[in-house]
Design a protein around this motif. Structure first.
Motif, PDB file in Angstrom:
ATOM      1  N   GLN A  15       0.833  -1.141  -0.116  1.00 41.63           N
ATOM      2  CA  GLN A  15      -0.093   0.045  -0.151  1.00 41.63           C
ATOM      3  C   GLN A  15       1.009   1.267  -0.114  1.00 41.63           C
ATOM      4  O   GLN A  15       1.897   1.367   0.878  1.00 41.63           O
ATOM      5  CB  GLN A  15      -0.833   0.121   1.184  1.00 41.63           C
ATOM      6  CG  GLN A  15      -1.924  -0.963   1.312  1.00 41.63           C
ATOM      7  CD  GLN A  15      -3.237  -0.837   2.287  1.00 41.63           C
ATOM      8  OE1 GLN A  15      -3.390   0.533   2.381  1.00 41.63           O
ATOM      9  NE2 GLN A  15      -3.668  -1.777   2.725  1.00 41.63           N
ATOM     10  N   VAL A  47      -0.456  -0.611  -4.444  1.00 45.15           N
ATOM     11  CA  VAL A  47      -1.874  -0.652  -4.336  1.00 45.15           C
ATOM     12  C   VAL A  47      -2.857   0.270  -4.110  1.00 45.15           C
ATOM     13  O   VAL A  47      -3.249   0.477  -2.739  1.00 45.15           O
ATOM     14  CB  VAL A  47      -2.409  -1.982  -3.566  1.00 45.15           C
ATOM     15  CG1 VAL A  47      -1.825  -3.470  -4.344  1.00 45.15           C
ATOM     16  CG2 VAL A  47      -1.809  -2.103  -2.224  1.00 45.15           C
ATOM     17  N   TYR A 133     -12.201  -5.748   0.654  1.00 47.20           N
ATOM     18  CA  TYR A 133     -10.719  -5.574   0.298  1.00 47.20           C
ATOM     19  C   TYR A 133     -10.267  -6.908  -0.100  1.00 47.20           C
ATOM     20  O   TYR A 133      -9.435  -6.877  -0.868  1.00 47.20           O
ATOM     21  CB  TYR A 133      -9.991  -5.107   1.444  1.00 47.20           C
ATOM     22  CG  TYR A 133      -8.729  -5.015   1.783  1.00 47.20           C
ATOM     23  CD1 TYR A 133      -8.045  -3.626   1.968  1.00 47.20           C
ATOM     24  CD2 TYR A 133      -7.543  -5.965   1.764  1.00 47.20           C
ATOM     25  CE1 TYR A 133      -6.518  -3.182   2.126  1.00 47.20           C
ATOM     26  CE2 TYR A 133      -6.158  -5.612   1.895  1.00 47.20           C
ATOM     27  CZ  TYR A 133      -5.813  -4.616   2.099  1.00 47.20           C
ATOM     28  OH  TYR A 133      -4.575  -4.221   1.823  1.00 47.20           O
ATOM     29  N   ASP A 140      -6.159  -9.118  -7.675  1.00 43.13           N
ATOM     30  CA  ASP A 140      -4.660  -8.581  -8.119  1.00 43.13           C
ATOM     31  C   ASP A 140      -3.774  -9.772  -8.512  1.00 43.13           C
ATOM     32  O   ASP A 140      -3.061  -9.765  -9.230  1.00 43.13           O
ATOM     33  CB  ASP A 140      -4.001  -8.113  -6.712  1.00 43.13           C
ATOM     34  CG  ASP A 140      -4.603  -6.587  -6.312  1.00 43.13           C
ATOM     35  OD1 ASP A 140      -5.107  -6.055  -7.147  1.00 43.13           O
ATOM     36  OD2 ASP A 140      -4.345  -6.489  -5.264  1.00 43.13           O
ATOM     37  N   ILE A 141      -4.018 -11.059  -7.701  1.00 44.18           N
ATOM     38  CA  ILE A 141      -3.001 -11.957  -7.765  1.00 44.18           C
ATOM     39  C   ILE A 141      -3.360 -12.712  -8.968  1.00 44.18           C
ATOM     40  O   ILE A 141      -2.759 -13.196  -9.850  1.00 44.18           O
ATOM     41  CB  ILE A 141      -2.895 -12.771  -6.577  1.00 44.18           C
ATOM     42  CG1 ILE A 141      -2.600 -11.996  -5.313  1.00 44.18           C
ATOM     43  CG2 ILE A 141      -2.506 -14.048  -6.746  1.00 44.18           C
ATOM     44  CD1 ILE A 141      -2.817 -12.680  -3.956  1.00 44.18           C
ATOM     45  N   VAL A 151       4.673 -12.299   1.152  1.00 49.52           N
ATOM     46  CA  VAL A 151       4.012 -11.234   2.261  1.00 49.52           C
ATOM     47  C   VAL A 151       4.360 -11.626   3.548  1.00 49.52           C
ATOM     48  O   VAL A 151       5.086 -12.619   3.650  1.00 49.52           O
ATOM     49  CB  VAL A 151       2.303 -11.652   2.121  1.00 49.52           C
ATOM     50  CG1 VAL A 151       1.691 -10.971   0.792  1.00 49.52           C
ATOM     51  CG2 VAL A 151       1.975 -13.116   2.196  1.00 49.52           C
TER      52      VAL A 151
HETATM   53  N1  TRP Z   1      -2.870  -6.278   1.722  1.00 45.77           N
HETATM   54  C1  TRP Z   1      -1.410  -6.258   1.272  1.00 45.77           C
HETATM   55  C2  TRP Z   1      -0.734  -5.507   2.639  1.00 45.77           C
HETATM   56  O1  TRP Z   1      -1.478  -4.645   3.285  1.00 45.77           O
HETATM   57  C3  TRP Z   1      -1.181  -5.613   0.227  1.00 45.77           C
HETATM   58  C4  TRP Z   1      -1.645  -6.391  -1.017  1.00 45.77           C
HETATM   59  C5  TRP Z   1      -2.911  -5.960  -2.055  1.00 45.77           C
HETATM   60  C6  TRP Z   1      -1.173  -7.362  -1.683  1.00 45.77           C
HETATM   61  N2  TRP Z   1      -2.935  -6.716  -2.920  1.00 45.77           N
HETATM   62  C7  TRP Z   1      -2.037  -7.681  -2.741  1.00 45.77           C
HETATM   63  C8  TRP Z   1      -0.206  -8.235  -1.100  1.00 45.77           C
HETATM   64  C9  TRP Z   1      -1.618  -8.901  -3.572  1.00 45.77           C
HETATM   65  C10 TRP Z   1       0.156  -9.477  -1.617  1.00 45.77           C
HETATM   66  C11 TRP Z   1      -0.695  -9.708  -3.150  1.00 45.77           C
HETATM   67  O2  TRP Z   1       0.321  -5.568   3.067  1.00 45.77           O
END
Ligand code: TRP
Ligand code: AMP
Length: 342
Positions: A15, A47, A133, A140-141, A151
């Motif tokens: 983020q 993001v 969210y 995204d993935i 992560v």
């Molecule tokens: N939610 C994750 C965070 O706050 C950020 C994120 C958004 C993310 N989309 C993602 C991480 C897709 C890995 C893959 O750190």
């Protein structure tokens, strides 16, 4: 459904919310650079659509997004090797997220600890986006058919949910279309703790600036923060066992090891028996040595906004070559009429 039938591809997101620090560098950016060295196709995303699930000042959001991009590049991500993108510039993320909103169940979302923590007792007043969210994160993935997702531990539950969404989609439509992505969780060794309190994670939201090394700090500031870091009065041990119950000592040794690409045992073999008065200057020198090229490059890039914006535009073009066909195929599977050439 076999996870191996998909070509390995890495995706991760951060983020854009300001204050990149040493924890982000060692726990995320440096790991991304390690993936890049393995020659696996990798996509790294700022993001911004996730960021606005809670209020963001528009000017700050723009600045933080560019700063994050500068941080990625300064840390060693090569925008020609890896694909660097700003989420909102690749519309397939939000488009696939809508489909996933229709796959995910309310009950799944309600169980997310991040939702419970962030919405708190005032859930009625939280944004609908905050609730959804994790579906956007899954999109995204999966809009890249990514297979590996580096992560932090705190994102593990969201990754489980992305796996559940992929599994349910494949099952409901009787296809083998989305891979089941694997979380690659950061090791304890890469968890950087506060310089003021070894039991707390180094964090952008800590009120004490002395608790963290920011990627915008200059060499003097970095050295000063390390000299002032909290420690205990004892000499350093020669074995990792001696760091138990000494969180501050362990943190500084961990940081040294991570920055120098050594194991904790290797570091202790060299510095065991030394007092902090001797070790801290060594750590300060090492930190300045490793971090100041990054902080210098970051500030150079921040003064060349055009360069950053071009990199992001080019990243989005490359990304869409992957995401547009995957979204189209998803729409076909779901039963949406394709547009025709006229
Ligand atoms: N939610 C994750 C965070 O706050 C950020 C994120 C958004 C993310 N989309 C993602 C991480 C897709 C890995 C893959 O750190
Ligand atoms: P955040 O700043 O919390 O949004 O995190 C962005 C990325 O940096 C995530 O991958 C986190 O796991 C990582 N990260 C944040 N803080 C730390 C820390 N103190 N130590 C290691 N990694 C961290």
């Amino acid at each position: 459904m076999s996870e191996t039938s998909f070509t390995p591809r890495v995706f991760s997101g951060i983020q854009p919310s300001g204050n990149l620090h040493l924890g982000n560098y060692l726990g995320a950016l440096k790991r991304f650079v390690d993936w890049q060295a393995k020659d696996v196709e990798s996509i790294y995303c700022m993001v911004d659509l996730h960021a606005i699930t809670v209020w963001q000042d528009p000017k700050d959001l723009q600045k933080s997004t560019r700063e994050l991009c500068a941080g990625f590049i300064a840390a060693g991500l090569d925008p020609e090797k890896s694909i660097l993108i700003n989420q909102s510039q690749v519309p397939e993320h939000a488009q696939l997220a809508w489909v996933f909103n229709c796959v995910a169940r309310m009950g799944w979302m309600q169980r997310m600890t991040q939702w419970k923590d962030k919405a708190g007792k005032n859930a009625q007043n939280a944004s609908l986006g905050l609730f959804a969210y994790p579906a956007l994160m899954a999109a995204d993935i999966l809009t890249y058919h990514a297979t590996h997702v580096p992560v932090g531990e705190d994102q593990k539950q969201h990754l489980e949910l992305a796996r559940d969404i992929a599994t349910k989609f494949n099952h409901d439509y009787d296809v083998d279309f989305f891979p089941i992505p694997e979380p690659v969780i950061e090791g304890a060794g890469t968890r950087v703790m506060s310089l003021r309190d070894g039991s707390k994670k180094m964090s952008k939201s800590d009120v004490s600036d002395a608790s963290r090394i920011n990627l915008t700090d200059d060499a003097d500031t970095i050295a000063k923060k390390i000299r002032k870091a909290k420690t205990d009065p004892d000499a350093l041990p020669s074995e990792a066992k001696g760091l138990e119950e000494r969180p501050e000592a362990r943190n500084l040794i961990n940081i040294y090891a991570a920055l120098n690409g050594q194991s904790v045992d290797q570091v202790l073999a060299d510095v065991g028996g030394k007092q902090f008065s001797e070790f801290k200057p060594m750590l300060a020198d090492l930190a300045v040595d490793k971090m100041s090229p990054i902080t210098t490059e970051m500030s150079r890039l921040m003064e060349n906004q055009d360069e950053i914006d071009k990199i992001l535009t080019r990243g989005a073009e490359r990304a869409r070559a992957i995401t547009a066909p995957i979204l189209r195929k998803t729409y076909d599977i779901v039963g949406m009429v394709p547009p025709v050439e006229r």
